[in-house]
Enzyme design. Sequence first.
Site, PDB file in Angstrom:
ATOM      1  N   ALA A   1       0.829  -1.207   0.000  1.00 41.16           N
ATOM      2  CA  ALA A   1       0.000   0.000   0.000  1.00 41.16           C
ATOM      3  C   ALA A   1       0.864   1.257   0.000  1.00 41.16           C
ATOM      4  O   ALA A   1       2.053   1.218   0.335  1.00 41.16           O
ATOM      5  CB  ALA A   1      -0.922  -0.006   1.212  1.00 41.16           C
TER       6      ALA A   1
ATOM      7  N   GLY B   1      -0.203  -5.196   0.681  1.00 43.15           N
ATOM      8  CA  GLY B   1      -1.273  -5.113  -0.296  1.00 43.15           C
ATOM      9  C   GLY B   1      -0.907  -5.754  -1.625  1.00 43.15           C
ATOM     10  O   GLY B   1      -1.784  -6.241  -2.349  1.00 43.15           O
TER      11      GLY B   1
ATOM     12  N   GLU C   1      -1.692  -9.308  -1.152  1.00 41.56           N
ATOM     13  CA  GLU C   1      -3.146  -9.433  -1.095  1.00 41.56           C
ATOM     14  C   GLU C   1      -3.743  -9.336  -2.500  1.00 41.56           C
ATOM     15  O   GLU C   1      -4.696 -10.057  -2.836  1.00 41.56           O
ATOM     16  CB  GLU C   1      -3.718  -8.369  -0.170  1.00 41.56           C
TER      17      GLU C   1
ATOM     18  N   GLU D   1       2.811  -6.034   7.607  1.00 40.42           N
ATOM     19  CA  GLU D   1       2.115  -4.938   8.276  1.00 40.42           C
ATOM     20  C   GLU D   1       2.414  -4.853   9.765  1.00 40.42           C
ATOM     21  O   GLU D   1       2.464  -3.754  10.330  1.00 40.42           O
ATOM     22  CB  GLU D   1       0.601  -5.070   8.060  1.00 40.42           C
TER      23      GLU D   1
END
Length: 258
Positions: free
Chosen positions: A63, A109, A112, A132
């Site tokens: 992210a 991310g 993901e 994270e």
Amino acid sequence: MTNTLFLEANHSIAYVTIQSPPANALSSILLKDLEAVLNKIEEDPSIKAIVLKGEGKFFSAGADIKEFTALQQASDYESMAKRGQDLFARMETFHIPIIASIHGAALGGGLELAMACHMRIVTKEAKLGLPEITLGIIPGFAGTQRLPHFVGSAKAYEMILTGEPINGEEAYSYGLANKVVEANALDEEVKQLAEKIVSKSKLTIQQIMRLIPYAKTSLFAEGVSEEAKAFGEIFGSEDAKEGVQAFIEKRKPNFQDN
């Protein structure tokens, strides 16, 4: 063509390339562009498979952490998580298969996103992980729910609680990747897989894509919803603020467990 993605169709295959240097971070703009690309592909009946890859050194390193600092309330973070979750759920249930071509880093991310694809081919040197926790936060785009599906709960606990990535060979051995290859063979391996798929009838492809998602447990949707809620709540902690700030300042965070 979009700001952060490049779309090229060739022989019933849509090649989508993430172009968001230097790390192909999943910014809010990139996610909107990805949704627009999916809309465009959905309108093209000639496309029977999608290849998703990253330009440069990474698939996607995660992210855009700097965007986190612009949000204020837990509900803002929960909404962010849900937007990403909804987009990735759309990918997972898309009417044609999506193949992730992974080199370099697929972290946070980025992993993901890769897990929302239907197949993954990785290089031996690739790094896949959910780091994270090292920022004092948790995965928010269904990482806590999809990773155990691929690698089993024990390995998922280890990866998420330590934040340490695995390489391409480990990803293959744990079932996270369909195939692991040398870096110089990645493009050809992905192309061959896509070409095998598009040689089949689109009617049968679409039915298979419709049916396989039924194998998911009914608790998956509940788990994803709880993850988004927890993602929002965790950002109210001092440790989350410290972790994000430390990342931006390129220093080691000093967590106080509050």
